[in-house]
Write a protein that holds these residues in place. Structure first.
Motif, mmCIF file in Angstrom:
data_model
loop_
_atom_site.group_PDB
_atom_site.id
_atom_site.type_symbol
_atom_site.label_atom_id
_atom_site.label_comp_id
_atom_site.label_asym_id
_atom_site.label_seq_id
_atom_site.Cartn_x
_atom_site.Cartn_y
_atom_site.Cartn_z
ATOM 1 N N TYR A 32 0.827 -1.206 0.000
ATOM 2 C CA TYR A 32 0.000 0.000 0.000
ATOM 3 C C TYR A 32 0.864 1.259 0.000
ATOM 4 O O TYR A 32 0.352 2.369 0.174
ATOM 5 N N LEU A 33 2.183 1.110 -0.183
ATOM 6 C CA LEU A 33 3.069 2.268 -0.221
ATOM 7 C C LEU A 33 2.965 2.969 -1.574
ATOM 8 O O LEU A 33 2.678 2.342 -2.597
ATOM 9 N N PRO A 34 3.203 4.281 -1.615
ATOM 10 C CA PRO A 34 3.243 4.949 -2.914
ATOM 11 C C PRO A 34 4.451 4.467 -3.699
ATOM 12 O O PRO A 34 5.498 4.150 -3.124
ATOM 13 N N GLY B 58 -2.676 -0.039 -4.891
ATOM 14 C CA GLY B 58 -1.966 1.215 -5.068
ATOM 15 C C GLY B 58 -1.794 1.869 -3.717
ATOM 16 O O GLY B 58 -1.966 1.231 -2.671
ATOM 17 N N HIS B 59 -1.479 3.139 -3.711
ATOM 18 C CA HIS B 59 -1.248 3.849 -2.456
ATOM 19 C C HIS B 59 -2.514 3.844 -1.598
ATOM 20 O O HIS B 59 -3.530 4.421 -1.955
ATOM 21 N N HIS B 60 -2.450 3.116 -0.472
ATOM 22 C CA HIS B 60 -3.522 3.063 0.517
ATOM 23 C C HIS B 60 -4.764 2.298 0.059
ATOM 24 O O HIS B 60 -5.821 2.409 0.707
ATOM 25 N N VAL B 61 -4.668 1.537 -1.007
ATOM 26 C CA VAL B 61 -5.751 0.628 -1.394
ATOM 27 C C VAL B 61 -5.138 -0.698 -1.801
ATOM 28 O O VAL B 61 -4.300 -0.748 -2.703
ATOM 29 N N VAL B 62 -5.529 -1.777 -1.123
ATOM 30 C CA VAL B 62 -5.161 -3.121 -1.562
ATOM 31 C C VAL B 62 -6.375 -4.027 -1.372
ATOM 32 O O VAL B 62 -6.828 -4.253 -0.247
ATOM 33 N N LEU B 63 -6.905 -4.521 -2.483
ATOM 34 C CA LEU B 63 -7.996 -5.491 -2.467
ATOM 35 C C LEU B 63 -7.476 -6.790 -3.045
ATOM 36 O O LEU B 63 -6.933 -6.806 -4.161
ATOM 37 N N ASN B 64 -7.605 -7.879 -2.298
ATOM 38 C CA ASN B 64 -7.178 -9.201 -2.758
ATOM 39 C C ASN B 64 -8.355 -10.167 -2.676
ATOM 40 O O ASN B 64 -9.016 -10.251 -1.635
#
Length: 349
Positions: A48-50, A132-138
């Motif tokens: 979730y890092l830029p 991406g930055h501050h969004v991770v959907l798995n």
């Protein structure tokens, strides 16, 4: 947990499969090479890092029609309130670009969020990721009827700006619960006066028996915790830290349930119901609530809800309490580990 104990999520699996096929089918050959991976260890890579460069197919590489299909896939994996959170978090990239012009070299870029597809939609086991930055959907789908939705992470930098405050409800529920505790409960729940710089479990591909937070978050080198503090703040699967749910009053227990439900309701109703069913089978009274840091809005703080099949972590430490990370994981079923194990036992013994 045996899959016989699970509720199926066939409608959601079918909808995701249709949306994934439509999305992949609309891509060019070169775009498919960027987006499509085998169903292997690559699916455990998440951040979730830029980043200026990120694996996968970025939103910025899609035309209007492809982007619409990509968003339809995201909608298939989220509730509408959660979808609103996702697009609000992405909108914060515009805020960062406007308020931090030095970042215009691409570090904060709303077009840098990427899709990945693992395996082919509709296979016995396949999955997809949007990150991406501050969004991770798995999401991992097995046998066309089970959907594993973790790790799931949302964040916000800044925590709020104007009308945008995508994780304010999680913050409010956490503060409400910790400030409802009596002296003895607070003594058990508040494990340290300082929060960790980031999530204790970080972004490990598989949660171990013990996970220690990093001593520092590299963009803020002045906020450092000691080795002793790392131990105090660590996640220990066999020995949860904090106040047990069984020690809460009925109203406090309801607040804890509401807090957990807020994370579960990031999902479509069918999958949320299946996840709550699994948590209830394990016993909601087996959950533990832990807090670190200040207990007033605006203070640097961190909270954790831990159970046999649950790990919720929420920190607002960076930027002196204006930068949120909020993750939901399942120590036994991240990336479908548990449901896949049952599948392999049944069909590949």
């Amino acid at each position: 947990m045996d899959n016989g104990d699970r509720l199926t999520t066939i409608q959601t699996a079918e909808r995701m499969t249709r949306c994934a096929w439509a999305f992949v089918g609309a891509l060019t050959e070169d775009q498919r090479k960027q987006a499509c991976y085998g169903f292997g260890d690559e699916r455990r890579s998440w951040s979730y890092l830029p980043a200026r460069d990120r694996d996968g197919l970025p939103l910025g590489a899609l035309d209007a029609g492809q982007r619409k299909l990509g968003h339809e896939l995201i909608v298939a994996g989220t509730s509408m309130p959660a979808y609103a959170k996702v697009v609000s978090v992405i909108a914060m990239e515009h805020v960062l670009r406007a308020t931090a012009p030095e970042s215009l070299d691409g570090l904060f870029d709303p077009d840098r969020y990427c899709f990945k597809m693992f395996g082919s939609p509709g296979e016995a086991a396949w999955g997809w990721q949007f990150a991406g930055h501050h969004v991770v959907l798995n999401f991992t789908l097995v046998d066309g009827q089970y959907v594993s939705p973790t790790p799931c992470m949302l964040g916000s930098q800044p925590a709020s700006f104007g009308m945008l405050a995508p994780l304010a409800d999680d913050e409010e529920l956490g503060f409400r619960l910790v400030n409802s505790l009596d002296a003895a409960q607070r003594h058990a729940a508040i494990i340290h006066h300082r929060p960790p710089p980031d999530l204790a479990a970080r972004m490990v591909p598989k949660i171990g028996e013990t996970e220690r937070p990093d001593p520092v978050f590299f963009p803020e080198p002045d906020y450092v915790i000691s080795e002793e503090e790392r131990d105090i703040l660590s996640y220990v699967r066999a020995s949860p830290k904090g106040v047990p749910a069984a020690a809460l009053s009925r109203l406090q227990f309801d607040s804890l349930t509401e807090l957990v439900g807020g994370f579960v309701r990031r999902l479509p109703d069918e999958v949320a119901g299946a996840q709550l069913h699994d948590l209830e089978r394990m016993g909601m009274d087996n959950l533990t609530f832990a807090w670190a840091g200040g207990t007033s809005p605006g203070d640097r703080h961190y909270f954790r809800v831990q159970g046999p099949t649950l790990l919720i972590e929420h920190d607002n430490t960076q930027g002196n309490g204006t930068h949120i990370h909020s993750a939901w994981r399942n120590p036994t079923d991240d990336f479908g580990d548990d449901v896949l194990a049952a599948h392999y036992r049944a069909y590949h013994a």
